[in-house]
Design a protein around this motif. Structure first.
Motif, PDB file in Angstrom:
ATOM      1  N   VAL A 145       0.873  -1.151   0.075  1.00 14.76           N
ATOM      2  CA  VAL A 145       0.203  -0.087  -0.067  1.00 14.76           C
ATOM      3  C   VAL A 145       0.858   1.231   0.083  1.00 14.76           C
ATOM      4  N   GLN A 146       0.788   2.046  -0.832  1.00 16.50           N
ATOM      5  CA  GLN A 146       1.185   3.378  -0.980  1.00 16.50           C
ATOM      6  C   GLN A 146       0.306   4.664  -0.526  1.00 16.50           C
ATOM      7  N   LEU A 147       0.594   5.524   0.333  1.00 21.69           N
ATOM      8  CA  LEU A 147      -0.013   6.535   0.991  1.00 21.69           C
ATOM      9  C   LEU A 147       0.542   7.764   0.234  1.00 21.69           C
ATOM     10  N   GLN A 148      -0.298   8.809  -0.131  1.00 22.72           N
ATOM     11  CA  GLN A 148       0.258  10.229  -0.591  1.00 22.72           C
ATOM     12  C   GLN A 148      -0.560  11.123   0.189  1.00 22.72           C
ATOM     13  N   ALA A 149      -0.063  11.999   1.432  1.00 19.14           N
ATOM     14  CA  ALA A 149      -0.769  12.541   2.119  1.00 19.14           C
ATOM     15  C   ALA A 149      -0.331  14.195   1.558  1.00 19.14           C
ATOM     16  N   SER A 150      -1.351  14.994   1.418  1.00 22.02           N
ATOM     17  CA  SER A 150      -1.305  16.436   0.716  1.00 22.02           C
ATOM     18  C   SER A 150      -2.317  17.492   1.626  1.00 22.02           C
ATOM     19  N   GLY A 151      -1.966  18.688   1.192  1.00 19.61           N
ATOM     20  CA  GLY A 151      -3.109  19.864   1.583  1.00 19.61           C
ATOM     21  C   GLY A 151      -2.259  20.465   2.904  1.00 19.61           C
ATOM     22  N   GLY A 152      -1.154  20.321   3.118  1.00 19.50           N
ATOM     23  CA  GLY A 152      -0.743  21.134   4.184  1.00 19.50           C
ATOM     24  C   GLY A 152      -0.277  22.501   3.537  1.00 19.50           C
ATOM     25  N   GLY A 153       0.186  23.398   4.720  1.00 15.86           N
ATOM     26  CA  GLY A 153       0.346  24.712   4.320  1.00 15.86           C
ATOM     27  C   GLY A 153       0.582  25.663   5.196  1.00 15.86           C
ATOM     28  N   LEU A 154       0.844  26.914   5.073  1.00 18.51           N
ATOM     29  CA  LEU A 154       0.990  27.900   6.215  1.00 18.51           C
ATOM     30  C   LEU A 154      -0.301  28.441   6.426  1.00 18.51           C
ATOM     31  N   VAL A 155      -0.779  28.696   7.458  1.00 13.28           N
ATOM     32  CA  VAL A 155      -2.072  29.276   7.802  1.00 13.28           C
ATOM     33  C   VAL A 155      -1.947  30.213   9.140  1.00 13.28           C
ATOM     34  N   GLN A 156      -2.909  31.253   9.109  1.00 19.14           N
ATOM     35  CA  GLN A 156      -2.756  31.952  10.347  1.00 19.14           C
ATOM     36  C   GLN A 156      -3.664  31.338  11.404  1.00 19.14           C
ATOM     37  N   PRO A 157      -3.509  31.902  12.625  1.00 15.81           N
ATOM     38  CA  PRO A 157      -4.341  31.099  13.696  1.00 15.81           C
ATOM     39  C   PRO A 157      -5.825  31.331  13.549  1.00 15.81           C
ATOM     40  N   GLY A 158      -6.519  30.200  13.770  1.00  9.72           N
ATOM     41  CA  GLY A 158      -7.876  30.328  13.600  1.00  9.72           C
ATOM     42  C   GLY A 158      -8.336  29.884  12.089  1.00  9.72           C
ATOM     43  N   GLY A 159      -7.377  29.836  11.422  1.00  7.23           N
ATOM     44  CA  GLY A 159      -7.600  29.213   9.825  1.00  7.23           C
ATOM     45  C   GLY A 159      -8.059  27.734   9.873  1.00  7.23           C
ATOM     46  N   SER A 160      -8.250  27.211   8.480  1.00  5.40           N
ATOM     47  CA  SER A 160      -8.552  25.997   8.287  1.00  5.40           C
ATOM     48  C   SER A 160      -7.758  25.233   7.160  1.00  5.40           C
ATOM     49  N   LEU A 161      -7.592  24.147   7.017  1.00  7.22           N
ATOM     50  CA  LEU A 161      -7.114  23.401   5.760  1.00  7.22           C
ATOM     51  C   LEU A 161      -7.918  22.091   5.718  1.00  7.22           C
ATOM     52  N   ARG A 162      -7.604  21.608   4.636  1.00  3.97           N
ATOM     53  CA  ARG A 162      -8.311  20.183   4.386  1.00  3.97           C
ATOM     54  C   ARG A 162      -7.042  19.275   3.944  1.00  3.97           C
ATOM     55  N   LEU A 163      -6.630  18.348   4.615  1.00  2.58           N
ATOM     56  CA  LEU A 163      -5.669  17.394   4.447  1.00  2.58           C
ATOM     57  C   LEU A 163      -6.300  16.096   3.704  1.00  2.58           C
TER      58      LEU A 163
END
Length: 125
Positions: free
Chosen positions: A1-19
């Protein structure tokens, strides 16, 4: 099984991301995908996990109410929606697979088999 994680980045406090974590290969060999994180100088921490078969999930106390895990079985993908981010959420986030679990999936990284390469989340103003 190979896994690819993505979606990280620089965000300000209180912000959101989707990994995102997308699996390929022998995808029938696992039933659980978990998210873990490791901050500089700290031990790895289990964040959340989900059963691909029934959707049951577990969250670390530190992220309850702020992070939401979801799955798309057709795409062999698990998402981690991270909201209300804090500077202490800064870490490399990894996803990993577990063959099966009794009851709700565990957040013990040592139990997991295959790991992705990680995606960096930096929370800073």
């Amino acid at each position: 099984v190979q896994l690819q994680a993505s979606g990280g980045g620089l965000v300000q406090p209180g912000g959101s991301l989707r990994l995102s974590c997308t699996a390929s290969g022998f995808t029938s060999s696992y039933n659980v995908i978990g998210w873990f994180r490791q901050a500089p100088g700290k031990e790895r921490e289990g964040v959340s996990c989900v059963s691909m078969s029934d959707g049951s999930a577990r969250y670390a106390d530190s992220v309850k109410g702020r992070f939401t895990i979801s799955r798309d079985n057709a795409k062999n993908t698990v998402y981690l929606h991270v909201d209300s981010l804090k500077p202490e959420d800064t870490a490399v986030y990894y996803c990993a697979t577990l063959g099966s679990s009794f009851g709700v999936c565990p957040l013990h990284g040592a139990l997991y088999d295959y790991w992705g390469q990680g995606t960096l989340v930096t929370v800073s103003s």
